[in-house]
Enzyme design. Structure first.
Site, PDB file in Angstrom:
ATOM      1  CD1 TRP A 102      -2.184   1.687   2.410  1.00  0.00           C
ATOM      2  CD2 TRP A 102      -2.714   1.423   0.265  1.00  0.00           C
ATOM      3  NE1 TRP A 102      -3.211   2.648   2.159  1.00  0.00           N
ATOM      4  CE2 TRP A 102      -3.852   2.528   0.810  1.00  0.00           C
ATOM      5  CE3 TRP A 102      -3.046   1.279  -0.928  1.00  0.00           C
ATOM      6  CZ2 TRP A 102      -4.661   3.248   0.344  1.00  0.00           C
ATOM      7  CZ3 TRP A 102      -3.891   1.868  -1.936  1.00  0.00           C
ATOM      8  CH2 TRP A 102      -4.658   3.083  -1.060  1.00  0.00           C
TER       9      TRP A 102
ATOM     10  CE  LYS B 271      -9.534  -1.566   6.452  1.00  0.00           C
ATOM     11  NZ  LYS B 271      -9.083  -1.518   4.925  1.00  0.00           N
TER      12      LYS B 271
END
Length: 391
Positions: A45, A245
């Site tokens: 990322w 999450k």
């Protein structure tokens, strides 16, 4: 107009009420001195975001300095330094193979040198390394510097549970926002269309347009034709969802590995979303509930992460193989982290301190499965405890 159309318009009005989105176009005043940008982190990322940032720095020369530094934790790949590979072949062959990186993105193994004269720092490292990085940066970052955290997680300590953006602000004395969204790194790197959310609160010492970072500057820094950016102020909201999450995704991986199917995964996500919102309301009342529903960083990110990200893969292998979380992480992730494994422990410790464990049965169930080998098959009963307490 039909009754159905009336209902549709009414629903649309409710969904968009109070929602302020920046447009996809960016109208910018030239900076007095182009902002110099550094990305700290070069994983999957981190490299992807560095690619996006470098493309935009080249595209807005009146706003950004053309060269983007990317700090790389030096490794050797088949006898070659990773930084040399990135700077000569313009590929991160370990963490983002097959993706050509812009030639204005420069890999730098020296953390302090990478932030020399910097104006904007983008943090994108596994969050467990943040305290060490901030400790090394202290005294080397000016107070005028602004930052965006792409990290997922919390810092839990004597001061309680902290957003990572707040931790950066406290440790380095710089204003820090956050970036989070339904973003699988490889898809973004391959330039498949997606959305993200950037949250940033303009500080009281804002020096003025063209002199300091504002929402327009951040839009220009991150928005691409394939990567659409919404800029808001709710740093807490997108940070909470971005962290929690991953805990929910572990639960989805467990039921997937048990072969329970889509219905079970949907149930985990429903309960998980409720616990995410409850966590925000209890511990970060400044967060806005609509962020969870309306932004890419909210329910959209939850759905994407639970559909098959790192945390799902690790949890699924735990269920099918009987191996512990750390073995599965090592086997699957090529040196990267499943952040939910750390976050669920941090959340458990904080909830235990507050006496609020019973209010978050899914988060607690995930923690107990990962750290204490609770049977995964007991997940439904553990989750239903919330309804019993509410009765």
């Amino acid at each position: 107009m039909s009754a159905a159309a009336d209902r549709l318009n009414l629903t649309s009005g409710h969904l968009n009420a109070g929602r302020k989105r920046s447009s996809s176009s960016v109208s910018l005043k030239a900076a007095e001195k182009p902002f110099k940008v550094t990305v700290i982190g070069s994983g999957n990322w981190g490299t992807t975001i560095a690619k996006v940032v470098a493309e935009n720095c080249k595209g807005y020369p009146e706003v950004f300095a053309p060269i983007v530094q990317m700090w790389v934790f030096e490794e050797e790949i088949n006898g070659e330094k990773l930084t040399e590979i990135i700077n000569t072949r313009h590929q991160n062959v370990k963490y983002l193979p097959g993706i050509t990186l812009p030639d204005n993105l420069v890999a730098n193994p020296d953390l302090i040198d990478s932030v020399k004269d910097v104006d904007i720092i983008v943090f994108n490292i596994p969050h467990q390394f943040l305290p060490r990085i901030c400790s090394q940066l202290k005294g080397h970052v000016d107070s005028h510097v602004r930052a965006i955290s792409c990290l997922k997680g919390f810092e839990v300590g004597a001061k309680g549970v902290q957003l990572l953006s707040s931790y950066i602000t406290e440790e380095l004395g710089i204003q820090c926002g956050a970036l989070s969204g339904a973003n699988i790194a490889t898809e973004v790197a391959q330039e498949h269309w997606s959305e993200t959310t950037v949250a940033y609160h303009i500080p009281k010492d804002f020096r003025g347009e063209g002199k300091d970072v504002d929402h327009k500057v951040l839009k220009a820094l991150f928005h691409r034709p394939y990567f659409h950016v919404s800029v808001i102020e709710d740093v807490a909201g997108i940070s909470i969802c971005g962290a929690l999450k991953n805990v929910v995704a572990l639960g989805c991986g467990f039921v997937e590995g048990l072969g329970w199917g889509n219905n079970a995964s949907a149930a985990i996500q429903r309960v998980g979303l409720g616990e995410i919102i409850r966590f925000g309301q209890m511990f970060f009342p400044e967060s806005r509930e609509e962020t969870y529903y309306q932004e890419s960083a909210g329910v959209a990110d939850l759905i994407t992460t639970c559909a098959g990200g790192r945390n799902v893969k690790v949890a699924r292998l735990m269920a099918t193989s009987g191996k512990d979380a750390w073995e599965c992480e090592k086997e699957l992730l090529n040196g990267q982290s499943a952040q939910g494994l750390i976050t669920c422990k941090e959340v458990h410790e904080w909830l235990e301190t507050c006496g609020s464990v019973e209010d978050f049965p899914l988060f607690e169930a995930v923690y107990q499965i990962v750290y204490n080998n609770y049977p995964m098959k007991n997940l439904p009963d553990m989750i239903e405890e919330l309804d019993l307490h509410e009765d």
